[in-house]
Design an enzyme around this catalytic site. Structure first.
Site, mmCIF file in Angstrom:
data_model
loop_
_atom_site.group_PDB
_atom_site.id
_atom_site.type_symbol
_atom_site.label_atom_id
_atom_site.label_comp_id
_atom_site.label_asym_id
_atom_site.label_seq_id
_atom_site.Cartn_x
_atom_site.Cartn_y
_atom_site.Cartn_z
ATOM 1 N N SER A 1 0.922 -0.717 -0.128
ATOM 2 C CA SER A 1 0.024 -0.042 0.009
ATOM 3 C C SER A 1 0.785 1.265 -0.512
ATOM 4 O O SER A 1 0.180 2.129 -0.601
ATOM 5 C CB SER A 1 -0.801 -0.104 1.503
ATOM 6 N N LYS B 1 -9.755 -10.889 3.582
ATOM 7 C CA LYS B 1 -10.005 -11.501 5.016
ATOM 8 C C LYS B 1 -11.759 -10.992 5.061
ATOM 9 O O LYS B 1 -12.185 -11.862 5.003
ATOM 10 C CB LYS B 1 -9.226 -10.538 6.402
ATOM 11 N N HIS C 1 -33.818 8.381 10.292
ATOM 12 C CA HIS C 1 -34.223 7.818 11.257
ATOM 13 C C HIS C 1 -35.058 6.789 10.086
ATOM 14 O O HIS C 1 -35.623 6.724 9.196
ATOM 15 C CB HIS C 1 -35.266 7.999 12.150
HETATM 16 P P1 NDP Z 1 -1.437 -7.351 17.132
HETATM 17 O O1 NDP Z 1 -0.547 -6.673 17.555
HETATM 18 O O2 NDP Z 1 -3.021 -6.640 17.694
HETATM 19 O O3 NDP Z 1 -2.155 -8.660 18.394
HETATM 20 C C1 NDP Z 1 -1.282 -9.136 18.733
HETATM 21 C C2 NDP Z 1 -1.311 -10.128 20.107
HETATM 22 O O4 NDP Z 1 -0.421 -11.371 19.904
HETATM 23 C C3 NDP Z 1 -2.027 -9.771 21.874
HETATM 24 O O5 NDP Z 1 -3.233 -10.390 21.883
HETATM 25 C C4 NDP Z 1 -0.568 -9.887 22.236
HETATM 26 O O6 NDP Z 1 -1.374 -9.916 23.642
HETATM 27 C C5 NDP Z 1 -0.098 -11.346 21.822
HETATM 28 N N1 NDP Z 1 1.169 -11.859 21.997
HETATM 29 C C6 NDP Z 1 1.932 -11.317 21.695
HETATM 30 N N2 NDP Z 1 3.323 -11.357 21.583
HETATM 31 C C7 NDP Z 1 3.071 -12.490 22.628
HETATM 32 C C8 NDP Z 1 3.742 -13.902 23.063
HETATM 33 N N3 NDP Z 1 4.930 -13.841 23.211
HETATM 34 N N4 NDP Z 1 2.941 -14.750 23.375
HETATM 35 C C9 NDP Z 1 1.580 -14.756 23.529
HETATM 36 N N5 NDP Z 1 0.762 -14.041 22.963
HETATM 37 C C10 NDP Z 1 1.866 -12.586 22.508
HETATM 38 O O7 NDP Z 1 -1.381 -8.516 16.146
HETATM 39 P P2 NDP Z 1 -2.202 -9.331 15.100
HETATM 40 O O8 NDP Z 1 -1.294 -9.888 15.186
HETATM 41 O O9 NDP Z 1 -3.582 -9.353 15.937
HETATM 42 O O10 NDP Z 1 -2.088 -8.011 14.132
HETATM 43 C C11 NDP Z 1 -0.858 -7.329 13.492
HETATM 44 C C12 NDP Z 1 -1.296 -5.782 12.952
HETATM 45 O O11 NDP Z 1 -1.634 -5.615 11.935
HETATM 46 C C13 NDP Z 1 -2.060 -4.828 14.016
HETATM 47 O O12 NDP Z 1 -1.507 -4.438 14.764
HETATM 48 C C14 NDP Z 1 -3.061 -4.147 13.355
HETATM 49 O O13 NDP Z 1 -2.044 -3.438 12.952
HETATM 50 C C15 NDP Z 1 -2.638 -5.437 11.873
HETATM 51 N N6 NDP Z 1 -4.277 -5.770 11.313
HETATM 52 C C16 NDP Z 1 -4.946 -4.553 11.030
HETATM 53 C C17 NDP Z 1 -6.152 -5.208 11.296
HETATM 54 C C18 NDP Z 1 -7.444 -4.387 11.082
HETATM 55 O O14 NDP Z 1 -7.608 -3.309 10.867
HETATM 56 N N7 NDP Z 1 -8.919 -4.632 10.465
HETATM 57 C C19 NDP Z 1 -6.567 -6.675 10.983
HETATM 58 C C20 NDP Z 1 -5.362 -6.666 10.948
HETATM 59 C C21 NDP Z 1 -4.290 -6.973 11.013
HETATM 60 P P3 NDP Z 1 -1.740 -8.952 24.227
HETATM 61 O O15 NDP Z 1 -2.117 -7.923 24.172
HETATM 62 O O16 NDP Z 1 -0.693 -9.573 25.992
HETATM 63 O O17 NDP Z 1 -0.037 -7.569 23.951
#
Ligand code: NDP
Length: 456
Positions: free
Chosen positions: A14, A50, A436
């Site tokens: 992008s 997705k 509405h």
């Molecule tokens: P996120 O950062 O949203 O979430 C990562 C998750 O993994 C969190 O719940 C985190 O926990 C957990 N986590 C991270 N490290 C570990 C670990 N070592 N062990 C266990 N759990 C862990 O990442 P995603 O992969 O879901 O998405 C990546 C990015 O892609 C997002 O940040 C977003 O910017 C983008 N995205 C956007 C979308 C949209 O706009 N609709 C859709 C999909 C992706 P904790 O909460 O405790 O940190």
């Protein structure tokens, strides 16, 4: 000094595509390299496919539970994953081809190969060719994070692979509680997969407003998704029928697939950043508000800089870069009040500060909040609820945040983000006449301040 190109962009996602086309429109001689497929994560294996799967996942519930209350009946119903997968892949091919055509029509030279930085003004392609450029833009995006200490991690899939499965598993364990884990938990459940989600925290979607988190978390469970909290996967082993996961809570279970959605890392692997001395921090390229790195002619946009990792942000950063460098019109990217959506079921739309962050920043905050059943579900008795919330600064009544969980929330939030971005007040919201009957009319008719029960 003469260069082969004014600008060499690494990564045709992008941000890179927008930057390359705009730079070319300002008269620059531009090249772009892509090692995988033109369009990047969003188009090829992210937002676009997705969202198509999200649409697909909604039919069964609508047909089985909602339509009958409106007088419709359907006999049975059969879902064909391979047909859906192939149709989605064909749409992705179509969009990728459009991206390619647009780049070509802009006069940008495409190198469909990997490119690495070989020097301050030098890029090396995978066939060894070296190309010089006055400016280099790094727009390589991100890649799924896979913990290096997870034994058997190779037996899991990530969002990269999920779109290409030969068949849907009977059951799946999804690790993570962020955007991707939540979206895929809902959509796979909607497609008939038995879903378990394992999250290390207590409530999914950390960083979002607490009401959003609570509603989405409860909705996961209400939809029949097994949510395992305060736990992680410790070990994965291959089995005859799939993968055996050993979890930190002592559970050992077999799943057809295990999907890791543990975040994404900036994609800087072997990019040759050291050859030009480009600075990184926590694995991301460090840039200033003009997306310029510490090396004056090298810029970076999008997820590789780990600022706000969303497609429209990368596009804006790419456009701002092109305007700054090639149109003599410096634009600093403004990362405040960016709306975003989570395509859960129902989906989330959010913009601005959460209640928690607003209180921390400004102290006195007024909350307006409502939960109700959308009219669409009135006849069927479906328990889906809408949550709408305004976070208002008490001192001047500026609306600092709007948070919605409910059907069409992503569409609603896009429009309401204009008001939040421009600092409109609660009174200005109220002065807007309602449409509405809609769900969104609640946003301009919320009268009573919400007072938490324990404060009453
Ligand atoms: P996120 O950062 O949203 O979430 C990562 C998750 O993994 C969190 O719940 C985190 O926990 C957990 N986590 C991270 N490290 C570990 C670990 N070592 N062990 C266990 N759990 C862990 O990442 P995603 O992969 O879901 O998405 C990546 C990015 O892609 C997002 O940040 C977003 O910017 C983008 N995205 C956007 C979308 C949209 O706009 N609709 C859709 C999909 C992706 P904790 O909460 O405790 O940190």
């Amino acid at each position: 000094m003469e260069y082969d190109f004014d600008l060499f962009v690494i990564g045709a996602g992008s941000g890179g595509v927008r930057a390359s086309r705009m730079a070319a429109s300002y008269g620059a001689k531009v090249a772009i390299a892509e090692e995988y497929r033109i369009g990047g994560t969003c188009v090829i294996r992210g937002c676009v496919p997705k969202k198509l799967l999200v649409y697909a996942s909604q039919f069964a519930h609508e047909i089985e539970h909602i339509a009958p209350a409106y007088g419709w009946s359907f006999d049975g119903g059969k879902f064909d994953w391979v047909k859906l997968r192939n149709n989605v892949a064909a749409e992705v091919d179509r969009l990728s081809a459009i991206y390619q055509r647009n780049i070509n029509n802009s006069g940008v030279t495409i190198f469909e190969t990997r490119a690495e930085i070989a020097g301050k003004n030098l890029v090396r392609l995978s066939d060894g060719r070296e190309i010089s450029a006055k400016y280099i833009l790094i727009a390589t995006g991100g890649a799924p994070f896979v913990p290096s200490d997870l034994v058997g991690a190779d037996f899991a899939i990530t969002s990269n692979e999920i779109f290409h499965l030969d068949k849907l598993p009977k059951n799946i364990l999804i690790a993570g509680g962020g955007f991707i884990a939540v979206e895929f938990a809902f959509l796979l459940k909607g497609l008939g997969v038995d879903v378990s989600l394992i999250y290390r925290g207590d409530t999914v979607l950390r960083g979002f407003d607490d009401d959003i988190r609570l509603d989405v978390h409860n909705e996961l469970k209400r939809k029949g998704i097994r949510v395992i909290t305060h736990a992680t996967i410790q070990k994965l082993e291959k089995s005859d029928n799939g993968v055996i996961a050993t979890c930190s809570n002592g559970e050992i279970c077999e799943f057809g697939q295990v999907m890791l959605a543990l975040g994404r890392d900036p994609y800087i692997n072997c990019l040759g950043l050291e050859n030009a001395g480009v600075e990184t921090k926590n694995g991301a390229i460090v840039v200033n508000t003009y997306s310029q790195t510490n090396v004056e002619n090298i810029y970076a946009v999008g997820d590789v800089t780990n600022r706000v990792n969303l497609t429209p942000v990368a596009i804006r950063e790419g456009a701002a870069f092109a305007s700054t460098v090639f149109n003599n019109n410096p634009i600093a990217m403004d990362h405040t009040n960016i709306a975003s959506a989570v395509f859960s079921d129902p989906p989330v739309g959010t913009v601005g500060l959460s209640e928690h962050d607003a209180r921390e920043k400004f102290g006195q905050i007024d909350i307006y909040k409502t939960r109700f059943r959308p009219m669409r579900y009135a006849l069927s008795g479906d328990e889906t609820r809408v949550m709408m919330k305004l976070v208002v600064r008490a001192s001047d009544q500026v609306v600092l945040g709007v948070h919605i969980v409910g059907p069409d929330a992503p569409e609603i939030i896009q429009a309401i983000a204009i008001a939040v971005k421009h600092g409109l007040t609660k009174q200005e919201f109220d002065a807007t006449c309602a449409v509405h009957p809609t769900m969104a009319e609640e946003l301009v008719t919320l009268k009573e301040k919400y007072v938490a029960k324990d404060l009453k």
